[in-house]
Motif scaffolding. Structure first.
Motif, PDB file in Angstrom:
ATOM      1  N   LEU A 116      -8.804   1.393   6.650  1.00 49.68           N
ATOM      2  CA  LEU A 116      -8.422   2.534   5.829  1.00 49.68           C
ATOM      3  C   LEU A 116      -7.029   2.988   6.222  1.00 49.68           C
ATOM      4  CD1 LEU A 116      -9.255   4.817   3.779  1.00 49.68           C
ATOM      5  CD2 LEU A 116      -9.936   6.144   5.802  1.00 49.68           C
ATOM      6  N   ASP A 122      -8.572   1.876  -3.895  1.00 51.11           N
ATOM      7  CA  ASP A 122      -9.376   0.777  -3.357  1.00 51.11           C
ATOM      8  C   ASP A 122      -8.606  -0.519  -3.597  1.00 51.11           C
ATOM      9  OD1 ASP A 122     -11.214  -1.281  -2.891  1.00 51.11           O
ATOM     10  OD2 ASP A 122     -12.912  -0.058  -3.512  1.00 51.11           O
ATOM     11  N   SER A 155      -8.121   1.855   0.888  1.00 49.78           N
ATOM     12  CA  SER A 155      -9.211   1.152   1.565  1.00 49.78           C
ATOM     13  C   SER A 155      -9.146  -0.330   1.226  1.00 49.78           C
ATOM     14  CB  SER A 155     -10.569   1.727   1.150  1.00 49.78           C
ATOM     15  OG  SER A 155     -10.779   1.575  -0.247  1.00 49.78           O
ATOM     16  N   ALA A 196     -14.793   2.275   4.403  1.00 46.02           N
ATOM     17  CA  ALA A 196     -13.490   2.941   4.468  1.00 46.02           C
ATOM     18  C   ALA A 196     -13.344   3.936   3.322  1.00 46.02           C
ATOM     19  CB  ALA A 196     -12.378   1.898   4.423  1.00 46.02           C
ATOM     20  N   PHE A 197     -13.733   3.522   2.124  1.00 45.62           N
ATOM     21  CA  PHE A 197     -13.663   4.381   0.941  1.00 45.62           C
ATOM     22  C   PHE A 197     -14.518   5.634   1.149  1.00 45.62           C
ATOM     23  CE2 PHE A 197     -14.328   5.509  -3.515  1.00 45.62           C
ATOM     24  CZ  PHE A 197     -13.104   5.215  -4.100  1.00 45.62           C
ATOM     25  N   ALA A 241     -14.692  -2.364   3.183  1.00 43.80           N
ATOM     26  CA  ALA A 241     -13.905  -1.516   2.290  1.00 43.80           C
ATOM     27  C   ALA A 241     -14.713  -0.323   1.788  1.00 43.80           C
ATOM     28  CB  ALA A 241     -13.392  -2.336   1.110  1.00 43.80           C
TER      29      ALA A 241
END
Length: 399
Positions: free
Chosen positions: A228, A191, A212, A90-91, A87
Motif C-alpha cells: 500500500l 487499486d 494498493s 491493502a485496499f 492488494a
C-alpha cells in the motif's frame, strides 16, 4: 532493456514455468523469474537454520531495501510504502483509515473490482454511506465527463477506482481522475493490482492518496504479498487503519496510542518476510527490464492476440472499442460443456488461463453469456504462443 528476440529468450530462460506451460494467466498470477524464486528459498533456509525471528533481524536491512525498491517502482519514497498480505488487504487498510459518517458518498465506477464493490456495500450497510457509480463509455472505460459531473455535484468523501479492471482490458483514465480529485480536495484510492508491473506508474502524476497493489500478478512476485502506498499528506493528516497493532502504533499512555510516522502504520507486525524480500526482488527485476519496454511489448502481444482471435467464427473479442487497452483479453465464446471444462481442456493442452463470471461484475458485465475466458499475456510470452493459443481455441470449438 530492448526486448528483442534475444532478450526475450534470456527472460524465458530465467522463467522455469515457460518450459512447461503456455502461461496466459498473468492477470491472475504471473510466472516468477529465477531471482524471485531464489529470494524465497534463501530466506526460508535462513529461517530453518537460525529461527524465524532471528532471520528477520538478520535480514532487516534487505527488508528495508525491498521497501525502497517497491517505492521506486511507483515513483514514491520508502516511507510511503507498507507491505500487506495482498492488494485487497491493502485496499481494506486504506478504507478502514477513513472516518466515514452517515450520508458520506463513495464515488466509483460500474467496472470496479468485485471485492472492492463488496467492501463499499458493506460500509454502506454498516455506516449509512452511499455508493455512487459513474457510468462507462459505450465501448468500455470510465466516462470521464460523467465522472466529473458526479464528483462536482456529490462531493464524495472518497473516490475509489481500479486502474485496470479484472473483468476487462480497459485502462482507466486515472491521471485525469487524480487531477480532478486534487483540484476538489477529494481523497483518491487507486487499486493498481492489474497495472503494477505491466504499466509505468508514478504516484506523483496519478495524484492518488492511496495506491494498493499485489506482488503476484504482472509484477511476477509471489502469492501472499502486496503493498500500500500512502501519500505524505495522508500520513501528515493522521490517517491510520482502524485495527492498528504494535508495529504500526505506539502505546504511549494508558488510554493513548500514536501511529508511527511513516506508512508502516498500515502494516501488521507478523509477516512472511521471505515473500517481502521476493517482492523487492520482483520490483528490481521489473525495473531492470524496463516498464516502458514491458508496456510496449505487452501491447504488441495483446494486440496480436486480439487480431488473430477475431478471425475465429463465433468468438467475440470484447472491449475492442475502448480508448486504451492493457494486456488482458476477454473472450466470449460458445462451449457447451461450460467454463470449467474449457479451462481444464486448455490446461490439458499446456495452456493456463482464467475465467471471469457475471457475479464478478454485477453492474457491468457486457457479455451475453454468464462467463468469459480471460487471456493475459506478458512480456516473456512469444508470438508462437499467440498462434498456439488461438489454434487451440479454434480446435476446441470445432469439436
Amino acid at each position: 532493456m530492448k526486448l528483442d528476440a534475444a532478450a526475450v529468450k534470456l527472460l524465458r530462460d530465467d522463467t522455469p514455468g515457460t518450459r512447461q506451460r503456455l502461461h496466459f494467466d498473468n492477470a491472475g498470477a504471473g510466472l516468477m523469474p529465477r531471482p524471485v524464486i531464489d529470494a524465497i528459498h534463501r530466506h526460508i533456509d535462513l529461517e530453518a537454520e537460525t529461527g524465524g525471528y532471528q532471520a528477520g533481524h538478520l535480514r532487516a536491512e534487505q527488508i528495508e531495501q525491498a521497501r525502497a525498491d517497491v517505492a521506486s517502482l511507483i515513483g514514491a519514497q520508502a516511507r510511503n510504502v507498507a507491505f500487506t498480505e495482498n492488494a485487497t488487504a491493502a485496499f481494506a487498510q486504506a478504507l478502514s483509515s477513513i472516518e466515514f459518517h452517515p450520508g458520506d458518498v463513495i464515488l466509483t465506477c460500474a467496472d470496479d473490482y468485485v471485492s472492492n464493490q463488496i467492501q463499499y456495500l458493506s460500509l454502506a450497510s454498516r455506516l449509512g454511506l452511499e455508493v455512487d457509480r459513474a457510468r462507462s463509455l459505450p465501448g468500455g472505460g470510465l466516462d470521464l465527463e460523467d465522472f466529473e459531473l458526479h464528483l462536482r455535484r456529490r462531493r464524495p468523501r472518497l473516490v475509489a477506482l481500479h486502474h485496470v479492471p479484472t473483468n476487462s482490458g480497459v485502462v482507466q483514465p486515472v491521471e485525469e481522475v487524480g487531477r480532478l480529485c486534487r483540484e476538489l480536495d477529494v481523497l483518491f484510492l487507486l487499486d493498481a493490482c492489474q497495472s503494477v508491473g505491466q504499466l509505468p506508474l508514478d504516484v506523483t502524476r496519478l495524484h492518488c492518496d492511496f495506491l494498493s497493489a499485489t506482488s503476484r500478478k504482472f509484477l511476477r512476485g509471489p502469492r501472499g504479498c502486496g503493498f500500500l502506498y500512502a501519500s505524505d499528506q495522508v500520513l501528515k493528516d493522521g490517517y491510520h487503519p482502524l485495527f492498528i497493532d504494535l508495529h504500526g502504533g505506539r502505546w504511549i499512555d494508558e488510554d493513548v496510542f500514536r501511529p508511527v510516522d511513516d506508512a508502516r502504520r498500515f502494516e501488521n507486525w507478523e509477516f512472511a518476510y521471505a515473500l517481502v524480500l521476493a517482492t523487492g526482488e520482483a520490483a528490481r527485476y521489473a525495473q531492470k527490464v524496463g516498464l516502458e519496454a514491458i508496456a510496449e511489448r505487452n501491447d504488441h502481444l495483446a494486440q496480436s492476440l486480439r487480431e488473430e482471435l477475431v478471425h475465429l467464427p463465433r468468438v467475440n473479442v470484447m472491449d475492442l472499442q475502448a480508448p486504451r487497452l492493457a494486456a488482458t483479453v476477454m473472450i466470449e465464446l460458445p462451449f457447451a460443456e461450460g467454463p470449467e471444462a474449457l479451462q481444464e481442456a486448455l490446461f490439458q493442452r499446456g495452456i493456463n488461463v482464467s475465467m471471469s463470471y457475471r457475479e464478478y461484475a454485477r453492474v457491468e458485465f457486457r457479455a451475453e453469456s454468464d462467463w468469459v475466458l480471460r487471456a493475459s499475456p506478458h512480456y516473456y510470452n512469444i508470438g508462437e504462443e499467440v498462434g498456439r493459443f488461438v489454434a487451440a481455441i479454434g480446435d476446441l470449438l470445432s469439436k
